[in-house]
Design an enzyme around this catalytic site. Sequence first.
Site, PDB file in Angstrom:
ATOM      1  N   ARG A  98     -16.066   3.330   4.899  1.00 23.45           N
ATOM      2  CA  ARG A  98     -15.736   1.972   5.305  1.00 23.45           C
ATOM      3  C   ARG A  98     -15.258   1.892   6.743  1.00 23.45           C
ATOM      4  O   ARG A  98     -15.097   0.790   7.286  1.00 23.45           O
ATOM      5  CB  ARG A  98     -14.682   1.379   4.368  1.00 23.45           C
ATOM      6  CG  ARG A  98     -13.271   1.938   4.512  1.00 23.45           C
ATOM      7  CD  ARG A  98     -12.377   1.379   3.403  1.00 23.45           C
ATOM      8  NE  ARG A  98     -10.968   1.627   3.632  1.00 23.45           N
ATOM      9  CZ  ARG A  98     -10.331   2.768   3.332  1.00 23.45           C
ATOM     10  NH1 ARG A  98     -11.020   3.763   2.782  1.00 23.45           N
ATOM     11  NH2 ARG A  98      -9.043   2.901   3.568  1.00 23.45           N
ATOM     12  N   TYR A 127     -12.027  10.625   6.484  1.00 23.91           N
ATOM     13  CA  TYR A 127     -10.973  11.442   5.900  1.00 23.91           C
ATOM     14  C   TYR A 127     -11.207  12.929   6.180  1.00 23.91           C
ATOM     15  O   TYR A 127     -10.256  13.702   6.304  1.00 23.91           O
ATOM     16  CB  TYR A 127     -10.913  11.205   4.392  1.00 23.91           C
ATOM     17  CG  TYR A 127     -10.299   9.894   3.988  1.00 23.91           C
ATOM     18  CD1 TYR A 127      -8.920   9.748   3.874  1.00 23.91           C
ATOM     19  CD2 TYR A 127     -11.094   8.782   3.720  1.00 23.91           C
ATOM     20  CE1 TYR A 127      -8.350   8.538   3.497  1.00 23.91           C
ATOM     21  CE2 TYR A 127     -10.543   7.570   3.347  1.00 23.91           C
ATOM     22  CZ  TYR A 127      -9.169   7.446   3.239  1.00 23.91           C
ATOM     23  OH  TYR A 127      -8.605   6.243   2.874  1.00 23.91           O
ATOM     24  N   ASN A 176      -9.710  -2.804   0.212  1.00 22.74           N
ATOM     25  CA  ASN A 176      -8.840  -3.462   1.187  1.00 22.74           C
ATOM     26  C   ASN A 176      -9.585  -4.497   2.026  1.00 22.74           C
ATOM     27  O   ASN A 176      -9.273  -4.705   3.202  1.00 22.74           O
ATOM     28  CB  ASN A 176      -8.166  -2.432   2.113  1.00 22.74           C
ATOM     29  CG  ASN A 176      -7.302  -1.461   1.363  1.00 22.74           C
ATOM     30  OD1 ASN A 176      -6.782  -1.769   0.291  1.00 22.74           O
ATOM     31  ND2 ASN A 176      -7.146  -0.260   1.901  1.00 22.74           N
ATOM     32  N   ASN A 226       0.816  -1.207   0.000  1.00 22.47           N
ATOM     33  CA  ASN A 226       0.000   0.000   0.000  1.00 22.47           C
ATOM     34  C   ASN A 226       0.855   1.264   0.000  1.00 22.47           C
ATOM     35  O   ASN A 226       1.683   1.466   0.885  1.00 22.47           O
ATOM     36  CB  ASN A 226      -0.909  -0.021   1.234  1.00 22.47           C
ATOM     37  CG  ASN A 226      -2.038   0.973   1.133  1.00 22.47           C
ATOM     38  OD1 ASN A 226      -1.960   1.932   0.381  1.00 22.47           O
ATOM     39  ND2 ASN A 226      -3.087   0.737   1.894  1.00 22.47           N
ATOM     40  N   TRP A 227       0.623   2.126  -0.969  1.00 18.74           N
ATOM     41  CA  TRP A 227       1.370   3.383  -1.049  1.00 18.74           C
ATOM     42  C   TRP A 227       1.129   4.234   0.195  1.00 18.74           C
ATOM     43  O   TRP A 227       1.994   5.024   0.589  1.00 18.74           O
ATOM     44  CB  TRP A 227       0.993   4.164  -2.305  1.00 18.74           C
ATOM     45  CG  TRP A 227      -0.445   4.613  -2.322  1.00 18.74           C
ATOM     46  CD1 TRP A 227      -1.494   3.998  -2.919  1.00 18.74           C
ATOM     47  CD2 TRP A 227      -0.982   5.783  -1.688  1.00 18.74           C
ATOM     48  NE1 TRP A 227      -2.662   4.690  -2.697  1.00 18.74           N
ATOM     49  CE2 TRP A 227      -2.372   5.794  -1.948  1.00 18.74           C
ATOM     50  CE3 TRP A 227      -0.440   6.821  -0.929  1.00 18.74           C
ATOM     51  CZ2 TRP A 227      -3.224   6.794  -1.470  1.00 18.74           C
ATOM     52  CZ3 TRP A 227      -1.277   7.819  -0.452  1.00 18.74           C
ATOM     53  CH2 TRP A 227      -2.656   7.802  -0.720  1.00 18.74           C
ATOM     54  N   ASP A 259     -40.838  17.342  13.792  1.00 19.14           N
ATOM     55  CA  ASP A 259     -40.632  16.166  14.625  1.00 19.14           C
ATOM     56  C   ASP A 259     -41.217  14.893  14.035  1.00 19.14           C
ATOM     57  O   ASP A 259     -41.351  13.885  14.744  1.00 19.14           O
ATOM     58  CB  ASP A 259     -41.236  16.408  16.016  1.00 19.14           C
ATOM     59  CG  ASP A 259     -40.434  17.440  16.794  1.00 19.14           C
ATOM     60  OD1 ASP A 259     -39.236  17.614  16.495  1.00 19.14           O
ATOM     61  OD2 ASP A 259     -41.001  18.067  17.706  1.00 19.14           O
ATOM     62  N   GLU A 260     -41.601  14.899  12.789  1.00 21.07           N
ATOM     63  CA  GLU A 260     -42.095  13.689  12.150  1.00 21.07           C
ATOM     64  C   GLU A 260     -41.458  13.539  10.771  1.00 21.07           C
ATOM     65  O   GLU A 260     -41.142  14.519  10.103  1.00 21.07           O
ATOM     66  CB  GLU A 260     -43.616  13.704  12.038  1.00 21.07           C
ATOM     67  CG  GLU A 260     -44.158  14.816  11.166  1.00 21.07           C
ATOM     68  CD  GLU A 260     -45.622  15.110  11.449  1.00 21.07           C
ATOM     69  OE1 GLU A 260     -46.471  14.575  10.718  1.00 21.07           O
ATOM     70  OE2 GLU A 260     -45.899  15.869  12.400  1.00 21.07           O
ATOM     71  N   HIS A 290     -11.598   9.611  -2.352  1.00 23.36           N
ATOM     72  CA  HIS A 290     -11.618   8.511  -3.318  1.00 23.36           C
ATOM     73  C   HIS A 290     -12.655   8.762  -4.407  1.00 23.36           C
ATOM     74  O   HIS A 290     -13.416   7.879  -4.788  1.00 23.36           O
ATOM     75  CB  HIS A 290     -11.866   7.176  -2.613  1.00 23.36           C
ATOM     76  CG  HIS A 290     -10.766   6.793  -1.672  1.00 23.36           C
ATOM     77  ND1 HIS A 290     -10.872   5.762  -0.771  1.00 23.36           N
ATOM     78  CD2 HIS A 290      -9.530   7.331  -1.472  1.00 23.36           C
ATOM     79  CE1 HIS A 290      -9.754   5.670  -0.069  1.00 23.36           C
ATOM     80  NE2 HIS A 290      -8.925   6.618  -0.484  1.00 23.36           N
ATOM     81  N   ARG A 342     -14.634  -0.914  11.234  1.00 21.80           N
ATOM     82  CA  ARG A 342     -13.432  -1.020  12.054  1.00 21.80           C
ATOM     83  C   ARG A 342     -13.804  -0.947  13.535  1.00 21.80           C
ATOM     84  O   ARG A 342     -14.422   0.017  13.985  1.00 21.80           O
ATOM     85  CB  ARG A 342     -12.455   0.109  11.726  1.00 21.80           C
ATOM     86  CG  ARG A 342     -11.974   0.099  10.295  1.00 21.80           C
ATOM     87  CD  ARG A 342     -11.088   1.293  10.006  1.00 21.80           C
ATOM     88  NE  ARG A 342     -10.614   1.293   8.633  1.00 21.80           N
ATOM     89  CZ  ARG A 342      -9.860   2.259   8.096  1.00 21.80           C
ATOM     90  NH1 ARG A 342      -9.508   3.301   8.828  1.00 21.80           N
ATOM     91  NH2 ARG A 342      -9.472   2.177   6.844  1.00 21.80           N
TER      92      ARG A 342
END
Length: 810
Positions: A340, A286, A454, A179-180, A552-553, A277, A344
Site C-alpha cells: 500500500r 516492511y 487504514n 492504532n497500536w 529480451d522479449e 500482514h 503514499r
Amino acid sequence: MHPTDDEKPHRRMILGRRQLLLVGGFVVVAGVGVTSLRQSEAGPTRSLAPPAEAHGTTPYARLRGRWYTQLTGGDIDLSVPENARAVDGVDAAARNARADMSPRGDRTGLWPDLPLDGTGRDRAIALRHTADRLSSVVLAYGTAGTTMYRDPGLRSSLLGSLDLLHERYESFGAAQDENWYDREISVPLALTSICLLLRDDLARDLLERYLATVDSFTPAPSKAGANLVWTAQVVAERAILLDEGAKLDMAREGLQRALHTVTSGDGVHPDGSFIQHKNHPYTGGYGTSFLRSSVRLVELLHGSPWQVDSGKFDFLLDFAVDGVAPWLHKGALLSPVRGREISRRSATEHNACHVAMSAFLALGELAPPERRGVLAGITRHLIEQDTLTPFLGINNVPAVTAARRLLRSETLAAPPEGGTRVFAAMDRVVHRRPGFTFAIAMSSSRIATYEAINSENLHGWWTGSGATYLYDDDLAQFDDGYWPTVDATRIPGTTVPTGSPPDGSNAEALAAVALVGGVSLGHLGLATMAFRTPVDSPATVTGRKTWFLLGDEIVALGSGITAPAGRAVETVVENRKLSTDVSQPFLVDAASLGTGPMNRSFDRPGWAHLTGPVEGSDIGYVFLTDARVRASRESRIGRWSDINQDPAFDFPGEIRRDYLTLCIDHGRGPQGDRYAYVLLPGASPETVSGYAASPPVTILSNTLGLQAVRKGNTVAASFGSTDEQSVGGITARTRVSVIVVRDESRLSVAISDPSQTVQGTIRIGLDHRIRRVITADPRIQVQPDQATSTLVVDLLDARGQTVSAVLEPA
C-alpha cells in the site's frame, strides 16, 4: 511502515543514519547498518557523544555513545560539499518545524495542525507526527554544524515540548480506533531517541518517568516480521538509556528470533520473499525497514555483551543480496513489492531504494572479504545508475561519506544478478536484463490481491491480478505522480472487467485458485496464473495467462477468458505515463498516430511502437493472433487523496499526467477467448516491424490446460491439467511448468509446481534418451528408455521452487 514514510514533505526527519565514531584509533562505521572497525582516515577527531559519556567506561555508556553518533553523525567535515549539504538539510527541517511551533504554554499541541486533544485515530496520527517533528528539532540541537547545535535558548523549549509529548503519550488509550503501531512502535522510537539526545539535560526522575510509559506499552519484543524487529528496538533503546541488562537480554533474544526464515506468515521466507500482514508481499516496504532496523540494532550491540550471533549477520547479508537486490532497478525499488506504500506521496520508489542502499553500504563494510564484493558492487551500480534522485545528494552525511568511500575504492560496479527469479512465497516474478527489468505481480489462494488498510491504496484493485511492470531508462515512470493519475482500472498485464470498482473493494481477498507461480532457467523464465477477477464477485472474469520470459522479449498468452453475459472484458497491454517535456510518437503498423489526444480501435493490427522519453526506453508490441485493439492517448488529473485517505497522507492537490493506453477488447460476455502478444523493450520501430513480419516464437498451445511456446532450441510449457498432454517433446500429467533448452551437447531442464499442491513425485517425459546426468537437483532422478527418458521429480515441500538438471542426451 516506519513513521519516516509518513512525514509531510517539508518535515523530513533524518533518522537511522550511518555515522563515524573514533574509538581507539579505529573508525566505527555506524548508523543504518552494522559497526565495522577499520583504520581511521585523516579528519576530525573530536567526539560528539554526550559530554558525560564521550569516553564511557560502562557497557551502557559505550552503547549510548555509539547510539548518539548514529543519530547525529559524529564529527563531520563540513569542507566536503555533500556533508555540508546534508547538515543543511537537517538544519532546514528543524527550522521549518520550529517556525510553526505553538507558543510555550499551549497545551493543546506543539503544532497548530497537529492538535493533541482529539480522539481516536486522528489523535494517534497527530501524536506520531508531533513526535517526528520534535525529533527533527532535537536532532538539529544535537548535530554539530547546525544553527541550533547545543543552543541554550532552545534547550528549555525542547524540554517543555518533550514533557507535553509524554503527557499526551502517557494518556494514550488502548481503544480499538487508536492504532497500536503508534502506541507501541512509532512514538516510542521517537521518544527514546529524543531522550538520548537530551539525556544530559534531563533529571533522572523525569527520564525514568518518560521511559516507564514506553515500558508499559512495549514491555517486550512482540509480533512478527518488521514489527518484531521494531519492538525489539524499542526495548533495547529504553534499556540502554536506563542501564537495564535484563531488558537488553530480552531485546537481543527478540531480534535473533526475527532473523531466521519462516515458511508461513510474516518474515523472510526461504526463497527471499518477504511477507507482512500474513499474505501481502512487502520486500520493498516492511522488508527494507526490517533490514534497516535489524542492521542498526546489530551495529548498536556489536562488541557488547549483547552482541548477536554471527550467523544472524550472514542471514541479513543473504536477505540483502537474494531478497532485496533483485527488486532494485537503477535507484528504484520496484512497486510490485511495496504494497500500500505506492499510494503514499512521500514513499517514492527511489526513496525506498535509498533506505536499502544505506543498509547495503553498512553491511558491505562489515562483511568478510569473501562476501563484501557482491554487495559493494551492487551498491556502486545503484549509486552510479540513479540519475533521477542521486544518492550522493541525500541528507544523510554518514551514508554519503560511505558512498564516496565506495566510489573511491577499486570495487567494480555490478548490477544485481540477471535472469529470472521466481519468488514463489509471494507470487512475484522478476526478470532482469541489461536494458530493462520486468516484474509480474500475481495473487492466489495463498497471496492476497492487494492491501488497502487504514484507507490507503484505495485503487489498488488490479495491482496483484497479473499486473506487469516494465522498468527501463525512463527512471520516473512509476514515480512522479504515476499512482494518483494512472487509470487504475487498466493496469498493464491484467485481464479485467471494465469500469471502476468501489474504493478498496476486493482488497485482502484470496482467490479460489492455486495455479500461480513460475519456473526459471538462467536468463529464461515462465510465470503462469489462473485467475478469477474480482475473486468475490458473481460477475467474475476467469481464465489463465502465462508470460514466457525469453531473454529480451516477453511473450504473453491468455486463454479461456470467460465472463457473464453483458460483462465487457479487456486485457491491458500497456498504460504508460508519458513525458511532459519530450514528444513520444506512437505507431500502429508503421502509421503514426501523432502525439496528441486520440482514441482509436484497430482490427487485427500486427504491431505497435512507442518512442520512449530517453534513449533505451522505446517499447515494441507485436500481436501474434487476431485481436481488436484499442489505443488511447489522454491527459489525466488525479490527487493523492483519491487513493489514500489516511489522515497521515492527506495531499489533496491536483496532478496532471499524460498516458498512452493499449488494450485488447474481448467484447461482452466472452466465452473462452484468448490473446497472444509480445513485448519488446528497447526495440526500434524497424526491429518491431521485422519481428512481426517473421516472429521467431511459435505458439505450440494456448488453452486452459496447456500454454506453451518454442523459440529456437527452447521449449517452455505450463501444464494446467491432470490429463496427460505432450508438447514440444515434453509430456506431463500434472499441473507443472517446464523449460527445456537443447544445445549441441546438453539438455537443460527446469521444473516447478506453481500450484504448490503436489506432495509427492511426478513424472516428466522427455523426447530424448539421456546418456548421463551432468548435474541435477537431488529431487530429480533420470530413468532412460530406448529412445526417450523420464524424469522422476520429488516435489514434496518444494513450495513452488524450481528444480533443474543438466543432462547429456544420447
